[in-house]
Design a protein around this motif. Structure first.
Motif, mmCIF file in Angstrom:
data_model
loop_
_atom_site.group_PDB
_atom_site.id
_atom_site.type_symbol
_atom_site.label_atom_id
_atom_site.label_comp_id
_atom_site.label_asym_id
_atom_site.label_seq_id
_atom_site.Cartn_x
_atom_site.Cartn_y
_atom_site.Cartn_z
ATOM 1 N N GLU A 100 4.640 -6.695 -17.171
ATOM 2 C CA GLU A 100 3.707 -7.738 -17.573
ATOM 3 C C GLU A 100 4.015 -9.062 -16.883
ATOM 4 O OE1 GLU A 100 1.880 -9.764 -21.642
ATOM 5 O OE2 GLU A 100 3.181 -7.990 -21.777
ATOM 6 N N ALA A 101 5.300 -9.365 -16.730
ATOM 7 C CA ALA A 101 5.668 -10.625 -16.065
ATOM 8 C C ALA A 101 5.191 -10.633 -14.612
ATOM 9 C CB ALA A 101 7.181 -10.816 -16.127
ATOM 10 N N ALA A 102 5.398 -9.525 -13.902
ATOM 11 C CA ALA A 102 4.969 -9.441 -12.501
ATOM 12 C C ALA A 102 3.452 -9.520 -12.399
ATOM 13 C CB ALA A 102 5.483 -8.147 -11.873
ATOM 14 N N LEU A 103 2.753 -8.832 -13.296
ATOM 15 C CA LEU A 103 1.298 -8.830 -13.252
ATOM 16 C C LEU A 103 0.718 -10.200 -13.582
ATOM 17 C CD1 LEU A 103 0.735 -5.378 -14.966
ATOM 18 C CD2 LEU A 103 0.181 -5.942 -12.592
ATOM 19 N N ARG A 104 1.330 -10.904 -14.530
ATOM 20 C CA ARG A 104 0.846 -12.249 -14.845
ATOM 21 C C ARG A 104 1.014 -13.185 -13.644
ATOM 22 N NH1 ARG A 104 -0.041 -14.019 -20.146
ATOM 23 N NH2 ARG A 104 0.201 -12.429 -21.773
ATOM 24 N N ARG A 105 2.132 -13.049 -12.936
ATOM 25 C CA ARG A 105 2.325 -13.866 -11.731
ATOM 26 C C ARG A 105 1.272 -13.529 -10.682
ATOM 27 N NH1 ARG A 105 8.035 -13.304 -9.246
ATOM 28 N NH2 ARG A 105 7.165 -14.884 -7.820
ATOM 29 N N ALA A 106 1.009 -12.231 -10.505
ATOM 30 C CA ALA A 106 -0.014 -11.815 -9.543
ATOM 31 C C ALA A 106 -1.379 -12.373 -9.934
ATOM 32 C CB ALA A 106 -0.056 -10.298 -9.450
ATOM 33 N N ALA A 153 10.606 1.119 -5.348
ATOM 34 C CA ALA A 153 11.442 0.608 -4.250
ATOM 35 C C ALA A 153 10.591 -0.100 -3.201
ATOM 36 C CB ALA A 153 12.216 1.764 -3.615
ATOM 37 N N ALA A 154 9.460 0.490 -2.838
ATOM 38 C CA ALA A 154 8.586 -0.133 -1.845
ATOM 39 C C ALA A 154 8.032 -1.456 -2.365
ATOM 40 C CB ALA A 154 7.453 0.815 -1.478
ATOM 41 N N ALA A 155 7.641 -1.485 -3.635
ATOM 42 C CA ALA A 155 7.082 -2.707 -4.209
ATOM 43 C C ALA A 155 8.122 -3.824 -4.262
ATOM 44 C CB ALA A 155 6.542 -2.423 -5.606
ATOM 45 N N GLU A 156 9.347 -3.481 -4.657
ATOM 46 C CA GLU A 156 10.381 -4.514 -4.751
ATOM 47 C C GLU A 156 10.737 -5.068 -3.381
ATOM 48 O OE1 GLU A 156 13.372 -2.527 -7.071
ATOM 49 O OE2 GLU A 156 12.565 -3.345 -8.960
ATOM 50 N N GLU A 157 10.748 -4.213 -2.355
ATOM 51 C CA GLU A 157 10.988 -4.730 -1.007
ATOM 52 C C GLU A 157 9.832 -5.622 -0.575
ATOM 53 O OE1 GLU A 157 11.893 -3.359 3.604
ATOM 54 O OE2 GLU A 157 11.718 -1.819 2.053
ATOM 55 N N ALA A 158 8.615 -5.230 -0.924
ATOM 56 C CA ALA A 158 7.455 -6.047 -0.575
ATOM 57 C C ALA A 158 7.555 -7.435 -1.194
ATOM 58 C CB ALA A 158 6.169 -5.352 -1.027
ATOM 59 N N VAL A 159 7.958 -7.504 -2.461
ATOM 60 C CA VAL A 159 8.105 -8.800 -3.126
ATOM 61 C C VAL A 159 9.175 -9.638 -2.431
ATOM 62 C CG1 VAL A 159 8.823 -9.940 -5.266
ATOM 63 C CG2 VAL A 159 7.254 -7.990 -5.353
ATOM 64 N N GLY A 161 5.305 -13.421 1.877
ATOM 65 C CA GLY A 161 5.041 -14.845 1.989
ATOM 66 C C GLY A 161 3.865 -15.217 1.108
ATOM 67 N N PRO A 162 3.371 -16.430 1.236
ATOM 68 C CA PRO A 162 2.271 -16.878 0.372
ATOM 69 C C PRO A 162 1.032 -15.985 0.436
ATOM 70 C CG PRO A 162 3.251 -18.741 1.516
ATOM 71 C CD PRO A 162 3.874 -17.511 2.107
ATOM 72 N N GLY A 163 0.746 -15.433 1.591
ATOM 73 C CA GLY A 163 -0.463 -14.633 1.732
ATOM 74 C C GLY A 163 -0.361 -13.216 1.213
ATOM 75 N N THR A 164 0.847 -12.753 0.982
ATOM 76 C CA THR A 164 1.019 -11.357 0.568
ATOM 77 C C THR A 164 1.748 -11.196 -0.760
ATOM 78 O OG1 THR A 164 3.036 -11.262 1.932
ATOM 79 C CG2 THR A 164 0.998 -10.445 2.924
ATOM 80 N N LEU A 165 2.185 -12.315 -1.362
ATOM 81 C CA LEU A 165 2.989 -12.218 -2.575
ATOM 82 C C LEU A 165 2.190 -11.655 -3.746
ATOM 83 C CD1 LEU A 165 5.631 -12.648 -4.046
ATOM 84 C CD2 LEU A 165 4.963 -15.038 -4.447
ATOM 85 N N ALA A 166 0.934 -12.061 -3.905
ATOM 86 C CA ALA A 166 0.146 -11.587 -5.046
ATOM 87 C C ALA A 166 0.026 -10.065 -5.020
ATOM 88 C CB ALA A 166 -1.234 -12.232 -5.033
ATOM 89 N N ALA A 167 -0.303 -9.509 -3.851
ATOM 90 C CA ALA A 167 -0.447 -8.054 -3.737
ATOM 91 C C ALA A 167 0.876 -7.354 -4.005
ATOM 92 C CB ALA A 167 -0.979 -7.676 -2.353
ATOM 93 N N ALA A 168 1.969 -7.930 -3.495
ATOM 94 C CA ALA A 168 3.289 -7.330 -3.713
ATOM 95 C C ALA A 168 3.645 -7.332 -5.197
ATOM 96 C CB ALA A 168 4.343 -8.079 -2.909
ATOM 97 N N LEU A 169 3.371 -8.440 -5.882
ATOM 98 C CA LEU A 169 3.645 -8.507 -7.323
ATOM 99 C C LEU A 169 2.771 -7.530 -8.101
ATOM 100 C CD1 LEU A 169 3.952 -12.372 -7.662
ATOM 101 C CD2 LEU A 169 5.763 -10.729 -8.188
ATOM 102 N N PHE A 170 1.532 -7.363 -7.665
ATOM 103 C CA PHE A 170 0.637 -6.395 -8.310
ATOM 104 C C PHE A 170 1.232 -4.989 -8.192
ATOM 105 C CE2 PHE A 170 -4.034 -4.744 -8.314
ATOM 106 C CZ PHE A 170 -3.833 -4.190 -9.564
ATOM 107 N N SER A 171 1.691 -4.632 -6.991
ATOM 108 C CA SER A 171 2.310 -3.319 -6.807
ATOM 109 C C SER A 171 3.550 -3.170 -7.676
ATOM 110 C CB SER A 171 2.689 -3.111 -5.338
ATOM 111 O OG SER A 171 1.551 -3.021 -4.539
ATOM 112 N N TRP A 222 0.814 -1.208 0.000
ATOM 113 C CA TRP A 222 0.000 0.000 0.000
ATOM 114 C C TRP A 222 0.852 1.264 0.000
ATOM 115 C CZ3 TRP A 222 -4.594 -0.463 -1.687
ATOM 116 C CH2 TRP A 222 -5.305 -1.636 -1.470
ATOM 117 N N VAL A 223 2.034 1.195 0.581
ATOM 118 C CA VAL A 223 2.958 2.338 0.489
ATOM 119 C C VAL A 223 3.322 2.576 -0.976
ATOM 120 C CG1 VAL A 223 5.300 3.131 1.036
ATOM 121 C CG2 VAL A 223 3.870 2.120 2.826
ATOM 122 N N SER A 224 3.625 1.500 -1.700
ATOM 123 C CA SER A 224 3.935 1.620 -3.126
ATOM 124 C C SER A 224 2.757 2.200 -3.885
ATOM 125 C CB SER A 224 4.299 0.242 -3.695
ATOM 126 O OG SER A 224 4.476 0.304 -5.092
#
Length: 441
Positions: free
Chosen positions: A242-248, A207-213, A217-227, A191-193
């Motif tokens: 596109e690669a990050a969004l497809r993973r998300a 920077a915030a998104a990359e640290e989030a990724v 963990g399993p419960g937060t990875l999708a949101a981090a990849l979306f950011s 959410w900071v990102s």
């Protein structure tokens, strides 16, 4: 003026026994002990104003007792009441009151206040919640800060609340870091990102998104990849986005999170549009029943050479935005209507819509949108035969893009200025603009 005859407390965790403020207010006028306690503890409130509920939490007693004590303190000119039910202390009196608390008392008072604010989440308390969160971080009350942030954020729903949401999520991220909780920090950084992206700050958002990724963990990875995908799109790293969004998207679909999956599809559509693949954008958003999906689809139709369909869809978006009272969506839809008018060489219509969109976007924290409209107005001024105005609009856009860290967009603004200067027979200035564009691009 009547003030408290209270000597600074001296013990192992106390404030200094002497202070300029303390000595200034050592006079003989006194108030009863209960009022002294309320004064000392209410004075530690981190915000500018407070109500009786917050004061009762700080004092550790019931609200009725505190309300009576506050009224007597108002009569003694120790506490001010700027509005019914609200109280405040002069800065010097706040400092004096706080100096008469031990460090342990101060922490206990703040802990009670954090608990009260968490249990009484209200948008009217936003400034106090933010101030309390910052002070809670300083005093090590990290778990309570996290709880306060999560309780307060649902009360801040307007686009204009964006800056406060970013501040609170940043505090939550710091609290999670201090607690050593990577999963919660990843959640907050997502959410900071998002917040930095809304403000147009590309570097901090990525920077915030990359640290989030990295922490997720399993419960937060999708949101981090979306950011991460959103942030990469803004800095024009489209393949990585596109690669990050497809993973998300895969993770959201596996979790059955249909709403989140649709948000990712809309962003994938945006990536395809800006990277010159409107046909793929159409496929991504065709089945998504959301206004922003229709907006993305409208742009894809325009880029595919289908302006009539684009205009019809955009009109639907405008109608929906007005019906839903969504001023942010409306601003972008009016901007798009202006761009469609510009493409059709309906210049008066284009100017009206682009100027309206600029006015609307300036009321939001979306600086990227404002920059984009200035660039659009530059293109419009060229079409109108007003090169001086076009130079000014592109300069405004370029300077703002560069300030926000969007080097590619800033470079393009310099290239547009170079083209105009060439047409005006000013080759030296045009060469300078191209040189600056090369540095940025």
């Amino acid at each position: 003026i009547a003030v408290l005859d209270v000597a600074p407390v001296v013990d192992g965790g106390a404030r200094p026994a002497k202070s300029v403020v303390g000595e200034e207010f050592q006079v003989t006028a006194t108030v009863p002990a209960p009022e002294q306690e309320v004064f000392r503890r209410a004075g530690s409130h981190p915000g500018r104003t407070f109500g009786t509920g917050a004061a009762a939490a700080l004092a550790g007693t019931d609200e009725r007792t505190v309300a009576a004590a506050l009224e007597r303190l108002v009569d003694a000119h120790l506490v001010e009441t700027p509005a019914p039910g609200l109280f405040r202390l002069h800065d010097l009196l706040r400092l004096f009151a706080t100096e008469n608390l031990t460090a342990a008392e101060h922490r206990e008072c703040l802990s009670r206040l954090l608990a009260w604010l968490t249990g009484h989440a209200d948008p009217r308390e936003r400034d106090n919640a933010i101030a309390a969160a910052h002070q809670g971080l300083a005093l090590g009350l990290h778990e309570q800060v996290w709880d306060l942030v999560l309780a307060t954020l649902p009360t801040l729903r307007r686009v204009s609340d964006h800056a406060d949401r970013l501040t609170l999520w940043t505090a939550a991220a710091e609290a999670a870091k201090a607690l050593g909780d990577d999963s919660r920090r990843a959640r907050a950084l997502h959410w900071v990102s998002w917040g930095y992206g809304m403000a147009g700050l590309a570097g901090p958002a990525l920077a915030a998104a990359e640290e989030a990724v990295a922490l997720a963990g399993p419960g937060t990875l999708a949101a981090a990849l979306f950011s991460q995908g959103r942030a990469l799109r803004v800095v024009r790293r489209y393949a990585e986005a596109e690669a990050a969004l497809r993973r998300a998207l895969d993770l959201y679909e596996q979790a059955g999170a249909a709403d989140d999956a649709d948000e990712v599809r809309i962003t994938l559509g945006l990536v395809c549009n800006v990277s010159g693949r409107p046909g793929e954008a159409i496929e991504w958003v065709r089945g998504v029943r959301r206004p922003w999906a229709l907006s993305t689809l409208s742009v894809a139709y325009k880029l595919s050479g289908r302006p009539a369909e684009a205009a019809a869809l955009n009109d639907r978006v405008i109608a929906t935005a007005r019906q839903d009272n969504d001023a942010y969506l409306l601003a972008y839809a009016v901007r798009e209507r202006g761009l469609l008018a510009l493409d059709a060489h309906r210049l008066a219509d284009a100017r009206r819509d682009l100027c309206d969109a600029l006015t609307m976007l300036e009321s939001f924290p979306d600086q990227m949108g404002v920059c984009g409209v200035h660039a659009n107005l530059g293109a419009l001024a060229v079409a109108e035969g007003h090169p001086a105005e076009a130079l000014l609009e592109y300069a405004t856009a370029g300077e703002a893009y560069e300030r926000l860290g969007h080097r590619a967009a800033a470079g393009e603004s310099h290239l547009r200025r170079a083209e105009i200067l060439d047409d005006l027979g000013r080759p030296t200035e045009a060469a300078q603009e191209r040189a600056r564009a090369r540095e940025l691009l």
